[in-house]
Design a protein around this motif. Structure first.
Motif, short mmCIF file in Angstrom:
data_model
loop_
_atom_site.label_atom_id
_atom_site.label_comp_id
_atom_site.label_asym_id
_atom_site.label_seq_id
_atom_site.Cartn_x
_atom_site.Cartn_y
_atom_site.Cartn_z
N LEU A 87 0.88 -1.17 0.00
CA LEU A 87 0.00 0.00 0.00
C LEU A 87 0.91 1.22 0.00
O LEU A 87 1.76 1.35 0.88
CB LEU A 87 -0.89 0.02 1.24
CG LEU A 87 -1.75 -1.22 1.48
CD1 LEU A 87 -2.57 -1.05 2.77
CD2 LEU A 87 -2.67 -1.49 0.30
N PRO A 126 0.32 4.88 0.19
CA PRO A 126 -0.46 6.11 0.30
C PRO A 126 0.41 7.34 0.13
O PRO A 126 1.62 7.31 0.41
CB PRO A 126 -1.01 6.04 1.73
CG PRO A 126 -0.09 5.14 2.47
CD PRO A 126 0.50 4.20 1.48
N ILE A 156 -5.10 11.73 2.65
CA ILE A 156 -5.93 10.52 2.81
C ILE A 156 -6.23 10.25 4.28
O ILE A 156 -5.39 10.46 5.16
CB ILE A 156 -5.23 9.30 2.14
CG1 ILE A 156 -6.11 8.05 2.21
CG2 ILE A 156 -3.86 9.01 2.77
CD1 ILE A 156 -5.66 6.93 1.28
N ASP A 174 -9.29 5.02 5.44
CA ASP A 174 -9.31 4.52 4.06
C ASP A 174 -8.10 3.64 3.76
O ASP A 174 -8.20 2.67 3.00
CB ASP A 174 -9.35 5.68 3.07
CG ASP A 174 -10.68 6.43 3.10
OD1 ASP A 174 -11.65 5.90 3.65
OD2 ASP A 174 -10.72 7.56 2.57
N ILE A 175 -6.96 3.99 4.35
CA ILE A 175 -5.76 3.16 4.14
C ILE A 175 -6.00 1.79 4.76
O ILE A 175 -5.74 0.74 4.15
CB ILE A 175 -4.51 3.81 4.77
CG1 ILE A 175 -4.29 5.21 4.23
CG2 ILE A 175 -3.29 2.93 4.54
CD1 ILE A 175 -3.23 6.01 4.98
N ALA A 200 -8.41 -0.27 2.74
CA ALA A 200 -7.76 -0.89 1.56
C ALA A 200 -7.01 -2.14 1.99
O ALA A 200 -7.08 -3.18 1.32
CB ALA A 200 -6.82 0.12 0.90
N LEU A 202 -2.50 5.03 -3.01
CA LEU A 202 -3.77 5.42 -2.38
C LEU A 202 -3.75 6.92 -2.08
O LEU A 202 -2.75 7.43 -1.55
CB LEU A 202 -3.96 4.67 -1.06
CG LEU A 202 -3.81 3.14 -1.09
CD1 LEU A 202 -3.88 2.57 0.33
CD2 LEU A 202 -4.89 2.52 -1.97
N THR A 219 -7.93 4.38 -6.40
CA THR A 219 -7.63 3.03 -5.91
C THR A 219 -8.41 2.69 -4.63
O THR A 219 -8.80 1.54 -4.43
CB THR A 219 -6.12 2.89 -5.66
OG1 THR A 219 -5.43 3.48 -6.76
CG2 THR A 219 -5.72 1.43 -5.56
N VAL A 220 -8.61 3.69 -3.75
CA VAL A 220 -9.37 3.39 -2.52
C VAL A 220 -10.75 2.86 -2.90
O VAL A 220 -11.20 1.82 -2.40
CB VAL A 220 -9.49 4.65 -1.62
CG1 VAL A 220 -10.54 4.44 -0.53
CG2 VAL A 220 -8.14 4.97 -0.99
N GLU A 221 -11.42 3.57 -3.81
CA GLU A 221 -12.78 3.14 -4.19
C GLU A 221 -12.74 1.79 -4.91
O GLU A 221 -13.60 0.93 -4.69
CB GLU A 221 -13.44 4.20 -5.08
CG GLU A 221 -14.87 3.81 -5.44
CD GLU A 221 -15.71 4.99 -5.93
OE1 GLU A 221 -15.14 6.08 -6.16
OE2 GLU A 221 -16.93 4.81 -6.07
N THR A 278 -12.15 -0.80 -2.06
CA THR A 278 -13.10 -0.90 -0.93
C THR A 278 -14.56 -0.79 -1.37
O THR A 278 -15.46 -1.12 -0.59
CB THR A 278 -12.84 0.22 0.10
OG1 THR A 278 -13.19 1.49 -0.50
CG2 THR A 278 -11.39 0.25 0.54
N ALA A 310 -13.07 7.53 -1.58
CA ALA A 310 -12.17 8.00 -0.52
C ALA A 310 -12.81 9.18 0.22
O ALA A 310 -13.60 9.94 -0.35
CB ALA A 310 -10.84 8.42 -1.14
#
Ligand SMILES: NC(=O)c1ccc[n+]([C@@H]2O[C@H](COP(=O)([O-])OP(=O)(O)OC[C@H]3O[C@@H](n4cnc5c(N)ncnc54)[C@H](OP(=O)(O)O)[C@@H]3O)[C@@H](O)[C@H]2O)c1
Length: 282
Positions: free
Chosen positions: A132, A134, A166, A170-171, A174, A191, A258-260, A263, A267
């Protein structure tokens, strides 16, 4: 069994709560379990990533690790510690950082160089890995909390530096999605939050959300560097932070979706993060 390191910190704490929420068995690593405040249901085990021999109890029976590494502070022990971890765990999701290079040569004394070191060790370990990466954490703005509480004036460097900050939640989300799902082996996920704001806009947003006037006051880079050194930052890391801000002022950091994608939820906007932490600024 999933082991979460950095479990008493921002991202790891969120990861523990979210893994539990997803029904996973969670073990949380802490150097001082007695003072660690973690959600009910997490098994808290003592261990220090700078001391590989201290990790055996935490690693016993562990299948996966959500790895938060204390950047630079434990790098001297990294080869032995990563070897120990990957002797036990089949899968590792590592909290790295945007800007970490896949090619060798990043200064090992810099923050990104530290992440490159850990990524390399994990890649060579034979474990299944996902990184990950971010960009800037919204929580970085907590460094302004005392100034905002006291005067509303934030004195810092490169107000034009622009990033899509971010939310730590959210991190973690993910990471939970990666470790509870499949198809993420050897992925490097960048992210970000949903909108890029300058630091001046971030300070304005904090004021609007907490309902108090805030203002930016530009600090010269050499003064900001001295402040970081006085706080105990190693010089390469401190210089990296100031230079990084200069680069972000010249070239704003882009957003990713990428978050969306990982997950299923967009975001979190920065203003929502501020609302979640409003008491820190009041
Ligand atoms: N800030 C940013 O913008 C940004 C961006 C990208 C990546 N990152 C990366 O994110 C990571 C930090 O995550 P965070 O902000 O969630 O952490 P954090 O809130 O600063 O918490 C640090 C955690 O590390 C643990 N820790 C420190 N030394 C340890 C050791 N020797 N052994 C075991 N655990 C140790 C602490 O646990 P105990 O003290 O309880 O043991 C604590 O849980 C770093 O690797 C950083 O480079 C940050």
């Amino acid at each position: 069994m999933i082991l979460v390191t950095g479990a008493t910190g921002k991202v790891g704490g969120q990861a523990v709560a979210q893994f539990l929420g997803a029904g996973a068995a969670v073990r949380a690593l802490a150097r001082d379990p007695a003072s660690a405040r973690l959600p009910e249901g997490a098994e808290v085990v003592r261990g220090d990533l700078a001391d590989p021999g201290s990790l055996d109890a935490a690693l016993d029976g562990v299948d996966s690790v959500f790895l938060v590494w204390p950047t630079l502070a434990a790098d001297h022990a990294a080869p032995a510690t990563i070897e120990r971890i990957t002797e036990h765990a089949r899968r590792v999701v590592y909290l790295s950082a945007r800007g970490t290079s896949d090619a060798p040569g990043q200064d090992p004394n810099s923050i990104l160089g530290s992440h490159a070191l850990i990524e390399g060790l994990i890649e060579r370990s034979g474990a299944e890995w996902t990184f990950l990466r971010p960009g800037g954490f919204a929580a970085n703005t907590l460094m302004w909390a005392a100034q905002i509480r006291e005067s509303g004036v934030v004195r810092w460097v490169h107000g034009a530096a622009t990033r899509p900050l971010i939310h730590e939640r959210d991190i973690a989300a993910a990471g939970v999605s990666v470790l509870t799902g499949t198809g993420h082996a050897e992925a490097r996920y960048v992210l970000t939050g949903p909108e890029a704001l300058t630091q001046v806009e971030q300070v304005t947003a904090i004021g609007e959300v907490i309902g108090r006037p805030t203002r930016w006051e530009e600090l010269a880079p050499e003064i900001a560097l001295r402040e970081l050194l006085d706080q105990g930052w190693p010089s390469a890391a401190a210089e990296g932070i100031i230079d990084g801000h200069a680069r972000l002022a010249a070239t704003p950091e882009s957003t990713t979706s990428t978050v969306e994608e990982l997950t299923g939820a967009p975001a979190t906007p920065f203003r929502r993060w501020v609302a979640d932490h409003a008491d820190d600024f009041r």
